[in-house]
Design a protein around this motif. Structure first.
Motif, PDB file in Angstrom:
ATOM      1  N   SER A 296       0.834  -1.198   0.000  1.00  0.00           N
ATOM      2  CA  SER A 296       0.000   0.000   0.000  1.00  0.00           C
ATOM      3  C   SER A 296       0.872   1.252   0.000  1.00  0.00           C
ATOM      4  O   SER A 296       2.065   1.214   0.324  1.00  0.00           O
ATOM      5  CB  SER A 296      -0.915   0.013   1.223  1.00  0.00           C
ATOM      6  OG  SER A 296      -0.145   0.086   2.413  1.00  0.00           O
ATOM      7  N   LEU A 297       0.245   2.392  -0.346  1.00  0.00           N
ATOM      8  CA  LEU A 297       0.962   3.662  -0.284  1.00  0.00           C
ATOM      9  C   LEU A 297       1.386   3.986   1.143  1.00  0.00           C
ATOM     10  O   LEU A 297       2.457   4.553   1.375  1.00  0.00           O
ATOM     11  CB  LEU A 297       0.070   4.788  -0.819  1.00  0.00           C
ATOM     12  CG  LEU A 297      -0.033   4.942  -2.335  1.00  0.00           C
ATOM     13  CD1 LEU A 297      -1.013   6.064  -2.662  1.00  0.00           C
ATOM     14  CD2 LEU A 297       1.323   5.255  -2.934  1.00  0.00           C
ATOM     15  N   TRP A 298       0.558   3.631   2.106  1.00  0.00           N
ATOM     16  CA  TRP A 298       0.865   3.933   3.501  1.00  0.00           C
ATOM     17  C   TRP A 298       2.146   3.224   3.938  1.00  0.00           C
ATOM     18  O   TRP A 298       3.006   3.813   4.604  1.00  0.00           O
ATOM     19  CB  TRP A 298      -0.304   3.515   4.385  1.00  0.00           C
ATOM     20  CG  TRP A 298      -0.204   4.018   5.791  1.00  0.00           C
ATOM     21  CD1 TRP A 298       0.128   3.302   6.903  1.00  0.00           C
ATOM     22  CD2 TRP A 298      -0.446   5.359   6.242  1.00  0.00           C
ATOM     23  NE1 TRP A 298       0.116   4.107   8.009  1.00  0.00           N
ATOM     24  CE2 TRP A 298      -0.239   5.376   7.645  1.00  0.00           C
ATOM     25  CE3 TRP A 298      -0.813   6.538   5.604  1.00  0.00           C
ATOM     26  CZ2 TRP A 298      -0.383   6.527   8.398  1.00  0.00           C
ATOM     27  CZ3 TRP A 298      -0.955   7.688   6.364  1.00  0.00           C
ATOM     28  CH2 TRP A 298      -0.740   7.675   7.737  1.00  0.00           C
TER      29      TRP A 298
ATOM     30  N   PRO B 130       7.880   9.552   7.523  1.00  0.00           N
ATOM     31  CA  PRO B 130       6.687  10.008   8.274  1.00  0.00           C
ATOM     32  C   PRO B 130       6.144  11.334   7.768  1.00  0.00           C
ATOM     33  O   PRO B 130       4.949  11.592   7.867  1.00  0.00           O
ATOM     34  CB  PRO B 130       7.192  10.111   9.717  1.00  0.00           C
ATOM     35  CG  PRO B 130       8.688  10.194   9.610  1.00  0.00           C
ATOM     36  CD  PRO B 130       9.044   9.401   8.394  1.00  0.00           C
ATOM     37  N   ARG B 131       6.992  12.194   7.218  1.00  0.00           N
ATOM     38  CA  ARG B 131       6.506  13.478   6.725  1.00  0.00           C
ATOM     39  C   ARG B 131       5.555  13.289   5.538  1.00  0.00           C
ATOM     40  O   ARG B 131       4.578  14.025   5.387  1.00  0.00           O
ATOM     41  CB  ARG B 131       7.680  14.355   6.313  1.00  0.00           C
ATOM     42  CG  ARG B 131       8.531  14.840   7.483  1.00  0.00           C
ATOM     43  CD  ARG B 131       9.615  15.792   7.014  1.00  0.00           C
ATOM     44  NE  ARG B 131      10.427  16.267   8.136  1.00  0.00           N
ATOM     45  CZ  ARG B 131      11.439  17.102   8.006  1.00  0.00           C
ATOM     46  NH1 ARG B 131      11.785  17.535   6.803  1.00  0.00           N
ATOM     47  NH2 ARG B 131      12.121  17.496   9.068  1.00  0.00           N
ATOM     48  N   LEU B 132       5.866  12.324   4.682  1.00  0.00           N
ATOM     49  CA  LEU B 132       4.976  12.065   3.553  1.00  0.00           C
ATOM     50  C   LEU B 132       3.647  11.499   4.024  1.00  0.00           C
ATOM     51  O   LEU B 132       2.605  11.771   3.428  1.00  0.00           O
ATOM     52  CB  LEU B 132       5.653  11.108   2.570  1.00  0.00           C
ATOM     53  CG  LEU B 132       6.832  11.684   1.778  1.00  0.00           C
ATOM     54  CD1 LEU B 132       7.389  10.640   0.833  1.00  0.00           C
ATOM     55  CD2 LEU B 132       6.396  12.920   0.994  1.00  0.00           C
ATOM     56  N   ARG B 133       3.687  10.708   5.083  1.00  0.00           N
ATOM     57  CA  ARG B 133       2.426  10.200   5.635  1.00  0.00           C
ATOM     58  C   ARG B 133       1.561  11.355   6.138  1.00  0.00           C
ATOM     59  O   ARG B 133       0.363  11.415   5.861  1.00  0.00           O
ATOM     60  CB  ARG B 133       2.715   9.226   6.772  1.00  0.00           C
ATOM     61  CG  ARG B 133       3.104   7.829   6.308  1.00  0.00           C
ATOM     62  CD  ARG B 133       3.230   6.892   7.487  1.00  0.00           C
ATOM     63  NE  ARG B 133       3.333   5.515   7.040  1.00  0.00           N
ATOM     64  CZ  ARG B 133       3.433   4.476   7.863  1.00  0.00           C
ATOM     65  NH1 ARG B 133       3.437   4.677   9.166  1.00  0.00           N
ATOM     66  NH2 ARG B 133       3.521   3.255   7.389  1.00  0.00           N
ATOM     67  N   ILE B 134       2.195  12.267   6.852  1.00  0.00           N
ATOM     68  CA  ILE B 134       1.451  13.431   7.349  1.00  0.00           C
ATOM     69  C   ILE B 134       0.954  14.268   6.178  1.00  0.00           C
ATOM     70  O   ILE B 134      -0.166  14.787   6.183  1.00  0.00           O
ATOM     71  CB  ILE B 134       2.340  14.261   8.286  1.00  0.00           C
ATOM     72  CG1 ILE B 134       2.680  13.434   9.530  1.00  0.00           C
ATOM     73  CG2 ILE B 134       1.652  15.562   8.681  1.00  0.00           C
ATOM     74  CD1 ILE B 134       3.673  14.101  10.453  1.00  0.00           C
TER      75      ILE B 134
END
Length: 399
Positions: A12-14, A21-25
């Motif tokens: 998954s993208l997640w 973590p910055r991209l997740r946020i």
């Protein structure tokens, strides 16, 4: 407990962003634009009779589909994008801004997976469906449709370009890691060959002399003592050679530091001009100037705020000189710990360091180390001052 359907899958993208973590946020921050789902509350003169139920039904569905596109296998993102687009078409009649917002998100989700051509075909299909719905069924003005289509195309294109740039950056990082690994392996092999060539013959000779001295010990004590003394002398010479080789391995030298500086500064988008034809420096000077150069380049990278840096190294029969320049912000105050440390290293070589810096005019380091008679003898064949010739591109060499 999170339902199993919403558990992030390995592909998954997640999970792709698990080390970022910055991209997740950032992926969650993109939901801030859903405020336009409620834009009719501000822009519309009067809400339709079905605006509230349409919004109440579609908005939670959109959030669910958007979340699934991140936690489910990324190859399924296109299906969720199609579902969001169809929901947007159906919502346009009841919630104008909300339906348009869903269409824009659908275009963005089309860029989550697939080759660029396939992504742009999907974006074009979503926009075509929107145009057909707005023109044929709702009779929207062409200017409004064109504006929203342009926004949707721009958002989708940015997503595709960003994703592929990130993929290229990751591939480039892997390539750099592989180059460093191969370089380290080659260096280990070289060190192994050098040590084998250095110690193989010597240890064989010591072994033979000790065997001979053992055989002569009872018959000719003087000859046995002579053989052991020779073996001791050979061992001492081998030890000195090993120490010299280890010292050479530990010392990176100015040439290696220039290569490392190019990689560091180019990564920070700082143009780097350096000497391409290095004079062969005396070992004691080479090792210390390499450490001074490392500290100077680190200061440029961390503090200078420069767009260009230059290093020139030259040597004549009298002295070796190194100049480090940058066009950064400079300083007005006194010298920091880094400059003091460099000055102490240069002073230990009997040389001088001149530090010139002013606010917004850059910094210049000029280092001059006098050569001893032994240095001149060892470096006589390599004397010569390089000339700077600016070449195109980052990490430029001056030959």
């Amino acid at each position: 407990m999170v339902p199993s359907w919403f558990q992030p899958t390995p592909d998954s993208l997640w999970n792709r962003y698990r080390d970022k973590p910055r991209l997740r946020i950032g992926s969650l921050f993109h939901l801030v634009w859903t405020v336009y789902v409620f834009g009719d509350l501000v822009f519309a003169e009067k809400l339709g009779p079905y605006w509230i139920p349409a919004t109440a039904i579609t908005f939670p569905m959109f959030l669910m589909l958007y979340g699934l596109s991140y936690v489910r296998p990324v190859r399924e993102a296109r299906l969720y994008a199609i579902a969001v687009a169809l929901m947007g078409y159906a919502t346009l009649k009841f919630n104008t801004s909300g339906g348009a917002c869903y269409v824009i998100y659908a275009c963005a989700m089309m860029g989550f997976d697939g080759v660029p051509k396939r992504c742009f075909i999907g974006i074009a299909a979503v926009i075509a469906g929107f145009m057909a719905t707005a023109w044929l069924l709702l009779s929207w003005p062409f200017a409004v449709m064109a504006t929203l289509s342009f926004i949707a195309l721009s958002v989708g294109s940015v997503n595709v370009i960003y994703r592929f740039n990130a993929q290229r950056d990751a591939e480039l990082k892997l390539s750099h890691d592989e180059v460093r690994r191969l370089a380290a392996a080659a260096e280990r092999e070289r060190i192994g060959r050098d040590l084998h060539d250095l110690l193989g013959h010597t240890l064989s000779l010591i072994t033979l002399k000790l065997e001979l001295s053992r055989r002569l010990l009872d018959r000719d004590a003087a000859a046995a003592r002579r053989e052991m003394e020779e073996a001791e002398q050979v061992a001492r010479e081998a030890l000195a050679e090993v120490r010299s080789a280890v010292t050479g391995i530990r010392a990176s030298g100015v040439v290696a530091e220039l290569a490392a500086a190019r990689l560091l500064l180019n990564t920070a988008m700082i143009d780097f001009i350096y000497t391409s034809e290095m004079p062969v420096l005396p070992a004691r000077v080479d090792a210390e100037l390499a450490l001074v150069l490392r500290e100077a380049v680190t200061n440029i990278h961390r503090h200078a705020g420069a767009s260009c840096a230059e290093v020139m190294v030259a040597m004549d029969t009298r002295a070796c000189t190194m100049t480090v320049k940058d066009n950064g912000r400079g300083v007005d105050g006194g010298e920091g710990n880094g400059i003091c440390g460099m000055r102490e290293r240069v002073r230990a070589l009997g040389g001088t360091l001149v530090f010139e810096s002013s606010r917004q005019k850059g910094t210049v380091l000029r280092i001059e180390v006098p050569l001893t008679p032994a240095d001149r003898l060892l470096s006589h064949a390599s004397v010569g001052a390089p000339v700077a010739l600016p070449l195109a591109g980052p990490g430029r060499m001056a030959s």
